[in-house]
Design a protein around this motif. Structure first.
Motif, mmCIF file in Angstrom:
data_model
loop_
_atom_site.group_PDB
_atom_site.id
_atom_site.type_symbol
_atom_site.label_atom_id
_atom_site.label_comp_id
_atom_site.label_asym_id
_atom_site.label_seq_id
_atom_site.Cartn_x
_atom_site.Cartn_y
_atom_site.Cartn_z
ATOM 1 N N GLU A 88 -12.502 3.196 -1.139
ATOM 2 C CA GLU A 88 -11.070 2.923 -1.122
ATOM 3 C C GLU A 88 -10.548 2.667 -2.534
ATOM 4 O O GLU A 88 -9.468 3.146 -2.906
ATOM 5 N N ILE A 130 0.817 -1.214 0.000
ATOM 6 C CA ILE A 130 0.000 0.000 0.000
ATOM 7 C C ILE A 130 0.850 1.263 0.000
ATOM 8 O O ILE A 130 0.316 2.367 -0.026
ATOM 9 N N ARG A 135 2.365 1.769 -5.330
ATOM 10 C CA ARG A 135 1.149 2.032 -6.085
ATOM 11 C C ARG A 135 1.448 2.682 -7.434
ATOM 12 O O ARG A 135 0.731 2.467 -8.406
ATOM 13 N N ASP A 145 -7.993 5.102 -4.666
ATOM 14 C CA ASP A 145 -6.775 4.542 -5.245
ATOM 15 C C ASP A 145 -6.612 4.989 -6.699
ATOM 16 O O ASP A 145 -5.506 5.328 -7.145
ATOM 17 N N ASN A 149 -3.175 -1.029 -8.962
ATOM 18 C CA ASN A 149 -4.442 -0.349 -8.695
ATOM 19 C C ASN A 149 -5.503 -1.389 -8.390
ATOM 20 O O ASN A 149 -5.472 -2.503 -8.918
#
Length: 318
Positions: free
Chosen positions: A192, A63, A68, A196, A80
């Motif tokens: 969430e 994370i 990412r 992202d 992703n």
């Protein structure tokens, strides 16, 4: 499984499913290599042929910001989360991507609708010369954002159904509270996933590897993401309100039951007191020898109960 999308010698976009050769004979330019539930041998073959290093399962689950999204001199890579919705269960699937030398590499373990819609779009595409790996990536993001918006609207409809049950059907069953909690969990997971994508699009906007024409496309995407996040926040607040409403209505119903028991208890307290007094075993009690003592005691009990009942009605406690 490997799916290979490329521009053939006629300048048309075509693809092969389960490609045994990563360089077809009529291939002019490869634009997308999609690996779905690929074996270790397939991954190693792609890495060796294109000179890249694919993400491992552990790296895809990280994370940290560097995991990412990351960019180099001539490549982009990152991970992703895509919403995976089936029936009433919700999950997220991590998708790893690399854009290098105009080729998009995607790595996933699930069959995602955004990928199917992208392939469908490619079938109708005419100007194949303008297609490259970044175009594929942005198309995937656009379709997933549309699917996320549809999913949030679906959650809103389910929320409306629950609200109707509470206000019109007066349903206070345990399942209603479970449904509200489930919708809250789904909304959190959806948010969430959307956040992202917001981080990914923001990083692409700041990237020196993205052309200005593609950044205009990204600005439209990030506006759509902002609208979806606002709708998501409203939906979550609405669910909290419904949860508080449900608990408040259940509390009112419980108070009504307790109120009835309390009133019944208070009404029968005077008769109980009278019966207790005349049930004492004292030798000298004036009414023991009185012929009308028994009906007098019964009448006194009834009168006391009716007096309290009249008092409660006058106070509108009943």
């Amino acid at each position: 499984m490997i799916r290979l999308f490329y521009i053939n010698e006629q300048g048309r976009l075509t693809w092969e499913k389960g490609a045994g050769l990563l360089q077809p004979t009529d291939c002019q330019r490869i634009v997308w290599v999609d690996l779905q539930e690929s074996s270790a041998v397939e991954k190693a073959t792609v890495e060796r042929h294109f000179g890249i290093e694919l993400f491992t399962a552990q790296e895809a689950a990280e994370i940290e910001s560097s995991s990412r999204f990351f960019e180099g001199h001539d490549y982009l890579e990152g991970n992703n989360s895509f919403i995976l919705y089936s029936d009433r269960s919700l999950g997220t699937e991590q998708v790893s991507f690399i854009v290098q030398r105009g080729v998009l590499f995607t790595l996933r373990n699930a069959d995602l609708k955004a990928f199917a819609l992208t392939v469908k779009r490619l079938k109708t595409l005419r100007a194949a010369k303008e297609v490259d790996g970044l175009y594929m990536l942005l198309t995937l993001i656009e379709f997933q954002i549309d699917l996320d918006a549809d999913f949030i609207e679906h959650l809103s409809r389910l929320t409306t159904d629950i609200s109707r049950k509470l206000t019109k059907e007066r349903s206070f069953k345990e399942q209603v509270l479970i449904d509200i909690t489930e919708l809250q969990e789904n909304t959190i997971l959806a948010r969430e996933s959307i956040v992202d994508k917001q981080r990914l699009v923001s990083s692409l906007l700041k990237s020196h590897n993205v052309e200005e024409s593609d950044k205009e496309r990204l600005r439209v995407i990030i506006k759509d993401i902002g609208s979806i996040l606002q709708h998501t926040q409203f939906n979550f607040e609405r669910l909290e309100y419904l949860q508080n409403t449900f608990l408040g209505l259940v509390n009112i119903e419980q108070n009504k039951v307790i109120k009835i028991f309390t009133v019944v208890t208070v009404i029968f307290m005077p008769p109980t007191l009278i019966a207790s007094i005349y049930g004492m075993n004292f030798r000298h009690m004036p009414e023991l020898g009185w012929r009308g003592g028994y009906p007098f005691a019964l009448g006194l009990m009834v009168a006391a109960s009716l007096l309290f009942l009249w008092f409660f009605r006058r106070k509108r406690w009943l």
